[in-house]
Design a protein around this motif. Structure first.
Motif, PDB file in Angstrom:
ATOM      1  N   PRO A 190      18.436  20.446  15.278  1.00  0.00           N
ATOM      2  CA  PRO A 190      19.660  20.556  14.466  1.00  0.00           C
ATOM      3  C   PRO A 190      20.737  21.420  15.115  1.00  0.00           C
ATOM      4  O   PRO A 190      21.913  21.306  14.764  1.00  0.00           O
ATOM      5  N   ARG A 191      20.344  22.265  16.069  1.00  0.00           N
ATOM      6  CA  ARG A 191      21.312  23.091  16.794  1.00  0.00           C
ATOM      7  C   ARG A 191      21.721  22.432  18.109  1.00  0.00           C
ATOM      8  O   ARG A 191      22.363  23.072  18.955  1.00  0.00           O
ATOM      9  N   GLY A 192      21.323  21.193  18.322  1.00  0.00           N
ATOM     10  CA  GLY A 192      21.649  20.494  19.556  1.00  0.00           C
ATOM     11  C   GLY A 192      20.773  20.911  20.719  1.00  0.00           C
ATOM     12  O   GLY A 192      21.145  20.724  21.879  1.00  0.00           O
ATOM     13  N   GLY A 193      19.593  21.469  20.424  1.00  0.00           N
ATOM     14  CA  GLY A 193      18.722  21.997  21.461  1.00  0.00           C
ATOM     15  C   GLY A 193      17.890  20.949  22.168  1.00  0.00           C
ATOM     16  O   GLY A 193      17.749  19.807  21.713  1.00  0.00           O
ATOM     17  N   THR A 194      17.316  21.359  23.319  1.00  0.00           N
ATOM     18  CA  THR A 194      16.456  20.482  24.102  1.00  0.00           C
ATOM     19  C   THR A 194      15.213  21.244  24.558  1.00  0.00           C
ATOM     20  O   THR A 194      15.243  22.464  24.717  1.00  0.00           O
TER      21      THR A 194
END
Length: 219
Positions: free
Chosen positions: A82-86
């Motif tokens: 949801p935070r655009g993480g990978t």
């Protein structure tokens, strides 16, 4: 790897009173429990703790050494997506990680996963050489114990200041406290616990969650 130091009743109590387990995590855990190698999967209470920790530090860029069927990787991805993480996930088994890929796809998380099938020492070293040192928020190590020292050093290079590293199986089912056990894996875990205690590069603490977690915050 899950080695419970709790009674079955206490383990159930923790599971019932912890964060709600996402349906894909529950499915992964239950299906993996049917496998002969099921002890390699982390416990649900450990997953809940990791999820809390990831959210606490607002982690976005993470790496993992040792994926198995994907429970811990899913915990990480569910927190950071949801935070655009990978998540950079390192493993050597096509067989086990094929199952992990399936769970990620079913959860709609494939875009958050970069799975590399190769020795983790090589993968992490290449990332450092590519200029990724100091750019990761969180790392999780749950693989061959003999190489924990090497994974630790590479992880410190990859983490940013304030980043957190979690090493699993640091109590090794109680073997680390048995002086008669001088096996390579047990000795490696003892060495890492001893050295991180006095390592000025980190603030480290050892806790009895699951089979023992070593938590290191890079200073």
């Amino acid at each position: 790897m899950s080695v419970s130091l709790l009674s079955p009743a206490l383990a159930d109590y923790l599971k019932d009173h912890n964060r709600r387990e996402h349906p894909i995590l529950k499915r992964c855990r239950e299906e993996t429990a049917e496998l002969a190698a099921s002890r390699m999967q982390i416990s649900p209470e450990q997953g809940a703790f990791m999820s809390f920790l990831l959210d606490l530090i607002g982690a976005r860029r993470c790496f993992e050494v040792g994926v198995f069927t994907g429970y811990s990787a899913l915990v990480t991805a569910l927190s950071i997506a949801p935070r655009g993480g990978t998540l950079l996930a390192c493993d050597v088994s096509e067989e086990w990680t094929r199952k992990a890929r399936g769970y990620f796809a079913d959860a709609g998380l494939s875009s958050a996963l970069e799975l590399v099938i190769a020795p983790a020492v090589d993968t992490l070293t290449r990332r450092i050489e590519k200029g990724e040192a100091g750019s990761y928020d969180f790392g999780f190590i749950d693989a061959d114990k003999e190489n924990y020292g090497a994974y630790y050093e590479l992880s410190l290079s990859l983490l940013r200041p304030g980043g957190v590293l979690v090493c699993d199986n640091m109590l090794w089912g109680g073997k680390v406290a048995d002086p008669s056990d001088q096996s390579v894996d047990t000795a490696a875990l003892r060495k890492l616990a001893r050295e991180t205690k006095s390592d000025s590069r980190v603030d480290a603490t050892l806790v009895s969650i699951g089979d023992g977690l070593l938590l290191c915050r890079k200073l």
